[in-house]
Motif scaffolding. Sequence first.
Motif, mmCIF file in Angstrom:
data_model
loop_
_atom_site.group_PDB
_atom_site.id
_atom_site.type_symbol
_atom_site.label_atom_id
_atom_site.label_comp_id
_atom_site.label_asym_id
_atom_site.label_seq_id
_atom_site.Cartn_x
_atom_site.Cartn_y
_atom_site.Cartn_z
ATOM 1 N N TRP A 121 22.758 -7.421 -0.322
ATOM 2 C CA TRP A 121 21.882 -6.305 -0.699
ATOM 3 C C TRP A 121 20.605 -6.342 0.127
ATOM 4 O O TRP A 121 20.074 -7.410 0.434
ATOM 5 C CB TRP A 121 21.563 -6.412 -2.180
ATOM 6 C CG TRP A 121 20.570 -5.402 -2.683
ATOM 7 C CD1 TRP A 121 20.842 -4.147 -3.117
ATOM 8 C CD2 TRP A 121 19.157 -5.568 -2.828
ATOM 9 N NE1 TRP A 121 19.694 -3.515 -3.515
ATOM 10 C CE2 TRP A 121 18.643 -4.366 -3.338
ATOM 11 C CE3 TRP A 121 18.269 -6.621 -2.562
ATOM 12 C CZ2 TRP A 121 17.284 -4.180 -3.603
ATOM 13 C CZ3 TRP A 121 16.926 -6.440 -2.820
ATOM 14 C CH2 TRP A 121 16.431 -5.221 -3.336
ATOM 15 N N ASN A 148 18.153 1.120 3.157
ATOM 16 C CA ASN A 148 19.501 1.567 3.471
ATOM 17 C C ASN A 148 19.479 2.433 4.731
ATOM 18 O O ASN A 148 19.087 3.584 4.699
ATOM 19 C CB ASN A 148 20.040 2.366 2.269
ATOM 20 C CG ASN A 148 21.530 2.650 2.343
ATOM 21 O OD1 ASN A 148 22.076 3.281 1.466
ATOM 22 N ND2 ASN A 148 22.208 2.188 3.387
ATOM 23 N N LEU A 180 24.953 7.100 4.834
ATOM 24 C CA LEU A 180 24.244 5.938 4.293
ATOM 25 C C LEU A 180 25.219 4.919 3.706
ATOM 26 O O LEU A 180 24.837 3.803 3.356
ATOM 27 C CB LEU A 180 23.272 6.390 3.195
ATOM 28 C CG LEU A 180 22.024 7.164 3.652
ATOM 29 C CD1 LEU A 180 21.535 8.093 2.550
ATOM 30 C CD2 LEU A 180 20.919 6.206 4.061
ATOM 31 N N TRP A 231 21.591 -3.138 11.960
ATOM 32 C CA TRP A 231 22.709 -2.952 11.043
ATOM 33 C C TRP A 231 24.027 -2.836 11.795
ATOM 34 O O TRP A 231 24.069 -2.658 13.010
ATOM 35 C CB TRP A 231 22.501 -1.701 10.192
ATOM 36 C CG TRP A 231 22.063 -0.461 10.946
ATOM 37 C CD1 TRP A 231 20.785 0.001 11.066
ATOM 38 C CD2 TRP A 231 22.884 0.467 11.694
ATOM 39 N NE1 TRP A 231 20.736 1.143 11.828
ATOM 40 C CE2 TRP A 231 22.020 1.464 12.226
ATOM 41 C CE3 TRP A 231 24.251 0.546 11.963
ATOM 42 C CZ2 TRP A 231 22.474 2.529 13.011
ATOM 43 C CZ3 TRP A 231 24.718 1.617 12.737
ATOM 44 C CH2 TRP A 231 23.829 2.591 13.262
ATOM 45 N N PRO A 291 16.521 2.302 -1.454
ATOM 46 C CA PRO A 291 17.387 2.560 -2.613
ATOM 47 C C PRO A 291 16.555 3.170 -3.736
ATOM 48 O O PRO A 291 15.345 2.938 -3.820
ATOM 49 C CB PRO A 291 17.877 1.167 -3.018
ATOM 50 C CG PRO A 291 17.579 0.289 -1.870
ATOM 51 C CD PRO A 291 16.438 0.889 -1.130
#
Length: 525
Positions: free
Chosen positions: A168, A172, A180, A195, A215
């Motif tokens: 987590w 994002n 996403l 990422w 988030p």
Amino acid sequence: MHWADYTAQRLSGRGGAQVAASGITPSGQFHIGHLREILTAEMIHRACLDAGLDSRYLFIVDSMDPLRRVYDFLSSDYGRYIGHPLAYVPAPGPDGELGDGTTSYAEHFLAPFIDALRTIGVKPEVVMNHEAYQSGAFAHSIDLAIQHKEEIRELIEEISGREVPEGWFPYNPIGSDGSLDGVRVTGYEHPRVHWVDGHGVEGSSDIRKGEGKLPWRIDWAARWGIHGITCEPAGKDHGAAGGSFDTGIPISHLLGGDPPEKMVYEWIQLKGMGPMSSSAGLTIGPMEALDLVPPEILRYVIARSKVNRHIDFDTGAALFETADEYERLVANPPSSSEEDMSKRQRVAMETQLGAVRLSQVEIGGDPTDSVGGVSFRHLAMLAQIKTTDEGVWESLQRSGHLEGEPSQTLSGRLARMRTWIDGPHFPEGARIVIQTEVGDEARANLSDEHRGFLSELAGAISDSEWSNMAIDDCIRGVSDEAGIAKRQAYVALYWVLLDRSHGPRVASIVAEMDRGDFLALLEDA
RNA sequence: GGGCCUGUAGCUUAGUCAGGUAGAGCGCCGGGCUUUUAACCCGGUGGCCGGGGGUUCGAAUCCCCUCAGGCCCGCCA
């Protein structure tokens, strides 16, 4: 004291400038329920202004939120946009087909809602959340959130009782395909988050440029600080213990913010709407509601209810009664002159006056400007009996409701009333249906005396002048001759005409009828 | 399973936080308006405050239990 005034009072204790806010995801058609979100906050904003506080009202559009799924009203082509921020998804066409992208999905659903808001006097500062991300407004909060990643994780796990998954990350990023979903963060070097997405593509997002989002639970907490929000009523879903309000408050502190107090409003339900049901596709939007009742009534629906009570929004009889309640309150406001008024009565009175004040379309507007001078019930009746507007005004002038020409408010009301009557939402109990033959219930309720009178009337009225006055004279004359009590004479007529024991002025109804039809009814009895 | 909100006259509800004889509107009933109404005006009827127990001189209000309805506990806003 009205809840909005009470909240304003509490906010004044907090000091400084007040910023009331609402946040809605434009994932589809806006509906009447969203009005509560908006109006709860907007009324608090107004109450702050009335209390002399410096106050603003923000409408934050969650345009950065992703498309969650292909809704029923969308074509399957939308499948490829799942996970994409709504600001970057093309608006659907009339049949839900994929649009050309001139307008975004978010704008498409937002625009008509903003128009409806303007009609009810809500003029928010609109913040498109994706623009806030693009402008870099979130950058500092994102950086802090990443630095405090572990603390935030603990907060969420502790307060929500939910386990935060491995891998987590409190940011994002948007992947190579614009979604996403399925993007895994591999590293962070301010200002870039690295990422790898679901396709195995690697990339990096600049936290200052709207290339990703926080988030939800962190997004909400961050925006409080970014906009200086001091009050944001949230739906009961957020209010549940361990919900996003509970996690948002400590997270906001962590991000250097001073969060608003928790405030939770109940939903507006569409229960008890009779023929209306969501399964039948018969829901009601704010615009549709505005075709039926004036904006101040729509505001009053929200203003009169306590925030934590659910509202059964009913476009039938209940809305009727609410509208008349408003009329009565405005036309005949509770007086404060009574010294023997108990404390409770005084509080109740202040609350009612507050509700009326906050229901005005214009801030500080004079409620009496919006008063029609006629109850909705009465107007509904006239609108059904009289085919022309002129006929309605004449009747109102005769009954003393109206002097001279109708006001714009009143003629607007009549226009809306006609729409209401013609539509599916009009309460059946208020509908006047002139019978073409005598109903079963009527038959069961007619006595011999009634029948005798009706048959005598048939004879007398067949050559009567066909005017309101003449018809009424005739009815009264025949009832005297027949020796029947006037009341009973009218009861008989109501049964025959409407299949009910009472109703509006008989002569008014009959005058609008065809003579032959009326005679046929009388003889049928 | 955990949690939140709600349950007061036929209906919508105020009062619950700071315990002190249950208030309002609608409906209903009656009367008036020398025009009958679903207009208008006046008056009236109506509530073991969901149920049970406890605290208290005193509970719709505080505590415990229970029943009923609604809703939330999926990075979903």
